[in-house]
Design an enzyme around this catalytic site. Sequence first.
Site, PDB file in Angstrom:
ATOM      1  N   HIS A  44      -8.278  -5.061  -0.442  1.00 11.22           N
ATOM      2  CA  HIS A  44      -7.095  -4.357   0.030  1.00 11.22           C
ATOM      3  C   HIS A  44      -6.748  -4.770   1.460  1.00 11.22           C
ATOM      4  O   HIS A  44      -7.619  -4.903   2.308  1.00 11.22           O
ATOM      5  CB  HIS A  44      -7.333  -2.842  -0.018  1.00 11.22           C
ATOM      6  N   SER A  55       0.838  -1.204   0.000  1.00 10.67           N
ATOM      7  CA  SER A  55       0.000   0.000   0.000  1.00 10.67           C
ATOM      8  C   SER A  55       0.874   1.255   0.000  1.00 10.67           C
ATOM      9  O   SER A  55       1.661   1.448  -0.924  1.00 10.67           O
ATOM     10  CB  SER A  55      -0.958  -0.050   1.196  1.00 10.67           C
ATOM     11  N   ASP A 109     -10.096  -3.976  -4.967  1.00 11.30           N
ATOM     12  CA  ASP A 109      -9.270  -3.005  -4.249  1.00 11.30           C
ATOM     13  C   ASP A 109      -9.292  -1.683  -5.005  1.00 11.30           C
ATOM     14  O   ASP A 109      -9.061  -1.664  -6.219  1.00 11.30           O
ATOM     15  CB  ASP A 109      -7.837  -3.552  -4.176  1.00 11.30           C
TER      16      ASP A 109
END
Length: 414
Positions: A383, A194, A353
């Site tokens: 995610h 991320s 996501d």
Amino acid sequence: MGALSGWVGYIVLGALLVGFSWITYSPEAPEWAGERFLLQCYMSGIRMSGLLSLSVPYLTGFKVSQMDAFRWTTELFYSNYIPDNDVWVGVSDATFDGVPVKIFRPRAAQSDSPAIVYIHGGGWTILSADSYSATTYYMAWKLNVVVVSIDYRLAPEHPYPAPFEDSLKATVHFLRQAVKHDVDPNRIAIAGDSAGGNLAAAVALKLSQDKTYSDLPRLKFQVLIYPVTQMLDFNTYSYTEFAHTGHMRKEIMLKMIINYLGFPELQDYIDQFASNNHTSPRLKNSMFGSYVKHENLPEEFRVKGFKTVGENMGNETLAAKIESTLTDPYFAPLMAPDLSKVPPVYMILAQNDPLRDDGLFYAKRLREAGVKTEIDFHKTMAHGFCLLSPSSLLTFQGGKDSFDTLGKYVQKNI
């Protein structure tokens, strides 16, 4: 009075159970989700953390900001104690050029072990090397590599470029001093998820381009786990389709990005970001804007007739303040004019996501630049599925599976 107190207790307990049930069984966890109940639990945890962060100052009387309270609750959720005498992995704390790190060394590692530098996620604003210990411990054990986890400074107190600079400094220090840590300097890779994937890609890009670091050993590869690669278009198909699913919601991501930008006062403009009104028409129609066009997605991910919003509009005043940062390749790696010199990339993506298209856009440009790029794609995951919990009951099997597959890539390429 005693009977009354008993009834009050039942009422309070009932209210808590109803509230928990409402949060846990919220219909927001979609039917497509793999390990759906676990995803609902994580969504509940995020909601509860938000509620607790609002409540802590009032319940305790402590003068703490909502951000600090949110950090405390999320750290508590992911906290993981690893004893000094753990039989599989030794864990130690160190400081690399002023940056705190945690070092995870498998007991079975040789004196010239390979290593992975890991940069944690959390939207540049929350979580830490400590809260990622379950993940980095598992990586070290499963992949049989030394893992160096970087504890970079967090926004909004330390906005861009502070997290990037900390990640760069710690990585450079480790590359220079690897032998002192019984690591082969020519067998070091970098990884992150991320926001950490964003930082890992930015560090790899910097090391490949800046002649200041030409004397350093080259990173073997990058592991980018659902990375943030661009901040021009918050209405890509994946941002639009998965804006309110999973435990990384679009509005949360936007708040974190604004904090990372270093303009917390722009939180009042979050609707401008959400509608792509944060950039000018000129930028949208520039080379940078071309990198985020829907037609750049692989054919199986294109949706006929889909168009992003705000293509011919923009808040010029807001854009003038932030566009130079939005196009900075160390802030948004997709914006880099040349990617041809970066190390090979192994990317882990989730279908469901908001950041899915960020990864696919970046993979396309990497391949066009001649960079060997592999994608491990998880169709039923959302995610955050690779962030492992200290409890196996709260760990996505898909996350463990992704590290098992990564292990084969590491063995072959490091």
